[in-house]
Design a protein around this motif. Sequence first.
Motif, short mmCIF file in Angstrom:
data_model
loop_
_atom_site.label_atom_id
_atom_site.label_comp_id
_atom_site.label_asym_id
_atom_site.label_seq_id
_atom_site.Cartn_x
_atom_site.Cartn_y
_atom_site.Cartn_z
N PRO A 29 0.76 -1.29 0.09
CA PRO A 29 0.03 -0.08 0.13
C PRO A 29 0.79 1.26 -0.06
CG PRO A 29 -0.92 -1.51 1.61
CD PRO A 29 0.38 -2.12 1.09
N ALA A 30 1.89 1.20 0.66
CA ALA A 30 3.05 2.32 0.69
C ALA A 30 3.12 2.75 -0.86
CB ALA A 30 4.05 2.13 1.43
N ARG A 31 3.56 1.67 -1.55
CA ARG A 31 3.97 2.15 -3.22
C ARG A 31 3.04 2.30 -3.66
NH1 ARG A 31 8.88 0.58 -4.99
NH2 ARG A 31 8.15 0.23 -7.05
N LEU A 32 1.73 1.91 -3.48
CA LEU A 32 0.44 2.09 -4.34
C LEU A 32 0.00 3.64 -4.10
CD1 LEU A 32 -1.92 0.68 -5.89
CD2 LEU A 32 -2.98 0.46 -3.58
N THR A 33 0.34 4.07 -3.04
CA THR A 33 -0.13 5.51 -2.76
C THR A 33 1.07 6.51 -2.81
OG1 THR A 33 0.36 5.06 -0.39
CG2 THR A 33 -1.96 4.64 -0.97
N ASP A 34 2.14 6.00 -3.28
CA ASP A 34 3.40 6.97 -3.44
C ASP A 34 3.16 7.72 -4.91
OD1 ASP A 34 5.56 8.49 -4.05
OD2 ASP A 34 6.87 6.94 -3.06
N PRO A 35 2.91 8.72 -5.37
CA PRO A 35 2.67 9.17 -6.57
C PRO A 35 4.27 9.29 -7.37
CG PRO A 35 1.88 10.78 -5.15
CD PRO A 35 2.69 9.68 -4.44
N GLY A 36 5.12 8.88 -6.64
CA GLY A 36 6.36 8.94 -7.28
C GLY A 36 6.78 7.20 -7.88
N VAL A 37 5.88 6.47 -7.66
CA VAL A 37 5.97 5.24 -7.96
C VAL A 37 5.33 4.84 -9.11
CG1 VAL A 37 5.73 2.98 -7.41
CG2 VAL A 37 6.56 4.36 -5.76
N PRO A 38 5.51 4.74 -10.34
CA PRO A 38 4.57 4.42 -11.65
C PRO A 38 3.69 3.25 -11.10
CG PRO A 38 6.94 4.74 -12.50
CD PRO A 38 7.20 4.57 -10.84
N LEU A 39 2.44 3.41 -11.52
CA LEU A 39 1.61 2.31 -11.18
C LEU A 39 1.93 0.85 -11.89
CD1 LEU A 39 -2.05 4.12 -11.56
CD2 LEU A 39 -0.88 3.18 -9.54
N GLY A 40 2.67 0.77 -12.87
CA GLY A 40 2.96 -0.33 -13.29
C GLY A 40 4.13 -1.15 -12.72
N GLU A 41 4.60 -0.11 -11.79
CA GLU A 41 5.84 -0.77 -10.97
C GLU A 41 5.49 -1.19 -9.55
OE1 GLU A 41 9.19 1.63 -11.38
OE2 GLU A 41 9.00 1.83 -13.55
N VAL A 42 4.15 -1.04 -9.25
CA VAL A 42 3.61 -1.24 -7.84
C VAL A 42 3.69 -2.83 -7.40
CG1 VAL A 42 1.73 -1.08 -6.35
CG2 VAL A 42 2.27 0.94 -7.71
#
Length: 413
Positions: A400-413
Amino acid sequence: MSTAGDDERPIVIVGASLGGAKAAEALREAGYTGGIVLIGDEHERPYERPPLSKGYLLGKTPREKIYVHPPQWYAEHNVTLRTGTAVAAIDPAGHTVTLADNGRIAYSKLLLTTGSVPRRLPVPGADQEGVLYLRRVEDSDRIKAALRPGARVAVIGAGWIGLETAAAARTAGAEVTILEAAELPLLRVLGREVAQVFADLHRDHGVDLRFNVQVDELTGADGTVTGVRLGDGTTVPADTVIVGIGIAPDIALAKAAGLEIVNGVKTDEHLRTSAPDVYAAGDVANAYHPLFGRHIRVEHWANAVNQPQTAARAMLGHPDAVYDRVPYFFTDQYDLGMEYVGYVEPGSYDRVVFRGDPATREFIAFWLADDRVLAGMNVNIWDVTGPIRELVRSGRTVDPARLTDPGVPLGEV
């Protein structure tokens, strides 16, 4: 597998809707050269319904843009389009359709794209002039004519149709009151966390929102509505009342024909009904969905566009014709545009997380269960439905931390 046909009887499509027109198109694209008869009780040729509560209602989309095909398309593709024609009965055993004028058409395959009908308001005074529903283009025309500066418009029901018509009314300068039995708009669909976004949106645009209310009566004078009397005895004055309390699948023909009915016409993943050679698609179909492992009925534009392609291939004998697309819908209200991908039932998720701040109305919301993404909704953020769809389809757990981080592309969550 057949494209032309050993059987000279046509494929008959009951419901000259978006789904019906798309089915005819898909049959021709798949190489079917036999007869196609497309029957609808409306006098208009098939058109799309989303503009009726969005661009067309707002006066931004011209009428000619709502139609699925140009008028000449049907003759050019050898599709017999019968508008203004009601179907009285279907006989699956005899493979015939009986029309209201007692005419009969024999079919080889039958597709039901009868769609849905608005739920009627069951209170005294609901049959007066000025009480409007939205389903057909003439309904949109009547509502549009009533939306003028200073007009008092009461909208009963804070679902998608209610909110979109309320937004159009406010944009036209009308005074708008929304009356809703639940605590928030779209509460059952979106849950409290996201429903609040739409409540704030409409309040910020000057809509009088009244929740937890019961409508007891529509008041009137000389047969014309004048207001809405609530359960607490108060009356909301109104020149026009728009009722948007949901829709029901149009199952009358299917039920009378003995098809299995469970929240619509029950089908398998190939969109086959319980009757031989009879299929169903769109709002009316409660189809088995392989991804979710259960039957679901989706009342949105994407199903009407995409399910007929599967139905067409299945009718032509393609064994790989399976409908397993992830549900999708969208809305436009004021300056808010939204797309939603996935399927979430009330109580089926354990939390909602956000990428971005909902207060800014520029964010993505995700519905999670055991850290699996059940659905995602992007608000005023575009070109992300593809990766959201893949997150939903994969069924894998995410951080969830990566999912909600705008700096992480959704394709890389």
